[in-house]
Design an enzyme around this catalytic site. Structure first.
Site, PDB file in Angstrom:
ATOM      1  N   GLY A 153      40.609  36.721  46.856  1.00 21.31           N
ATOM      2  CA  GLY A 153      40.754  36.348  45.492  1.00 21.31           C
ATOM      3  C   GLY A 153      40.329  37.321  45.276  1.00 21.31           C
ATOM      4  O   GLY A 153      40.349  38.595  45.819  1.00 21.31           O
ATOM      5  N   GLN A 187      39.901  44.243  38.506  1.00 18.10           N
ATOM      6  CA  GLN A 187      40.523  44.335  39.016  1.00 18.10           C
ATOM      7  C   GLN A 187      41.396  45.059  39.117  1.00 18.10           C
ATOM      8  O   GLN A 187      41.627  46.020  39.616  1.00 18.10           O
ATOM      9  CB  GLN A 187      40.277  43.271  40.953  1.00 18.10           C
ATOM     10  N   CYS A 193      35.739  42.832  50.146  1.00 21.34           N
ATOM     11  CA  CYS A 193      36.235  42.801  48.191  1.00 21.34           C
ATOM     12  C   CYS A 193      37.079  43.991  48.219  1.00 21.34           C
ATOM     13  O   CYS A 193      36.915  45.293  48.960  1.00 21.34           O
ATOM     14  CB  CYS A 193      34.751  43.526  46.802  1.00 21.34           C
ATOM     15  N   LEU A 194      38.052  43.677  47.543  1.00 26.79           N
ATOM     16  CA  LEU A 194      39.470  44.934  48.033  1.00 26.79           C
ATOM     17  C   LEU A 194      39.133  45.821  46.816  1.00 26.79           C
ATOM     18  O   LEU A 194      39.928  46.890  47.193  1.00 26.79           O
ATOM     19  CB  LEU A 194      40.822  43.990  47.279  1.00 26.79           C
ATOM     20  N   HIS A 228      32.405  35.097  44.159  1.00 26.99           N
ATOM     21  CA  HIS A 228      32.607  36.633  44.230  1.00 26.99           C
ATOM     22  C   HIS A 228      33.294  36.561  42.808  1.00 26.99           C
ATOM     23  O   HIS A 228      33.090  37.601  42.052  1.00 26.99           O
ATOM     24  CB  HIS A 228      32.964  36.403  44.964  1.00 26.99           C
ATOM     25  N   GLU A 229      34.634  35.853  42.596  1.00 27.22           N
ATOM     26  CA  GLU A 229      35.663  36.445  41.805  1.00 27.22           C
ATOM     27  C   GLU A 229      35.230  35.596  40.057  1.00 27.22           C
ATOM     28  O   GLU A 229      35.160  36.607  39.577  1.00 27.22           O
ATOM     29  CB  GLU A 229      36.742  35.289  41.715  1.00 27.22           C
ATOM     30  N   HIS A 245      32.833  38.914  38.922  1.00 29.21           N
ATOM     31  CA  HIS A 245      34.201  40.091  38.782  1.00 29.21           C
ATOM     32  C   HIS A 245      34.214  39.998  37.132  1.00 29.21           C
ATOM     33  O   HIS A 245      34.063  40.979  36.098  1.00 29.21           O
ATOM     34  CB  HIS A 245      34.819  40.535  39.344  1.00 29.21           C
TER      35      HIS A 245
HETATM   36 ZN    ZN Z   1      35.323  41.091  44.935  1.00 27.08          ZN
END
Ligand code: ZN
Length: 165
Positions: free
Chosen positions: A45, A50, A93-94, A135-136, A139
């Protein structure tokens, strides 16, 4: 198409609330680039902040690493319902590479959003898809998985992340 640089926490943009998208056309190219960036990373995701785009957009594909591709692009998403039942699992998380946080989230949600054609959609998500979507979604409100943790767990993980950085 182009790969976009992924911001690393604690970049302040990862703590900001994103703006509603006024028209789908203005984010079409962004969504294409976000999918390419997510698959390349590789991740399940990716949310627009991000990659420094402060709009309410995320892309996800919870099962592609297991051979089941199901790409979903969500514009102006809203969590319409969340189950009382929760699940706790490890999340990466990226924007916080190298750290896995144990996060408790709703097991199932109903998600409303605008799709790339401009149509309103509503889907019920469970399993990994429900977790990735929450999660997304976080953000877009300036939250990362750290923000869902008890203070002691958060402190331990931010120290771990700081040691890696
Ligand atoms: Zn993340």
């Amino acid at each position: 198409m182009s790969l976009l640089p992924i911001l690393r926490w604690p970049d302040p943009r990862l703590s900001q609330v994103c703006a509603e998208v006024a028209s789908v056309a203005e984010v079409t190219e962004l969504v294409t680039d976000m999918f390419e960036t997510m698959y390349d990373a590789p991740g399940r995701g990716l949310a627009a902040p991000q990659v420094g785009a402060m709009v309410r957009v995320f892309v996800m594909d919870a099962g592609w690493k297991d051979g089941e591709m199901n790409p979903l692009a969500c514009i102006n998403p809203r969590i319409l319902w969340a189950s009382d039942e929760t699940v706790t699992g490890g999340e990466g998380c990226l924007s916080i590479p190298g750290v896995t946080a144990q996060v408790t989230r709703a097991a199932r949600i109903r998600l409303g959003f605008t799709d790339l054609t401009g149509a309103a959609q509503e889907v019920e998500l469970s399993g990994p898809e429900a977790i990735v979507a929450q999660h997304e979604y976080d953000h877009l409100d300036g939250l990362v998985h750290f923000d869902r943790l008890e203070p002691a767990a958060r402190d331990a993980l931010t120290a771990e992340y700081g040691a890696l950085a």
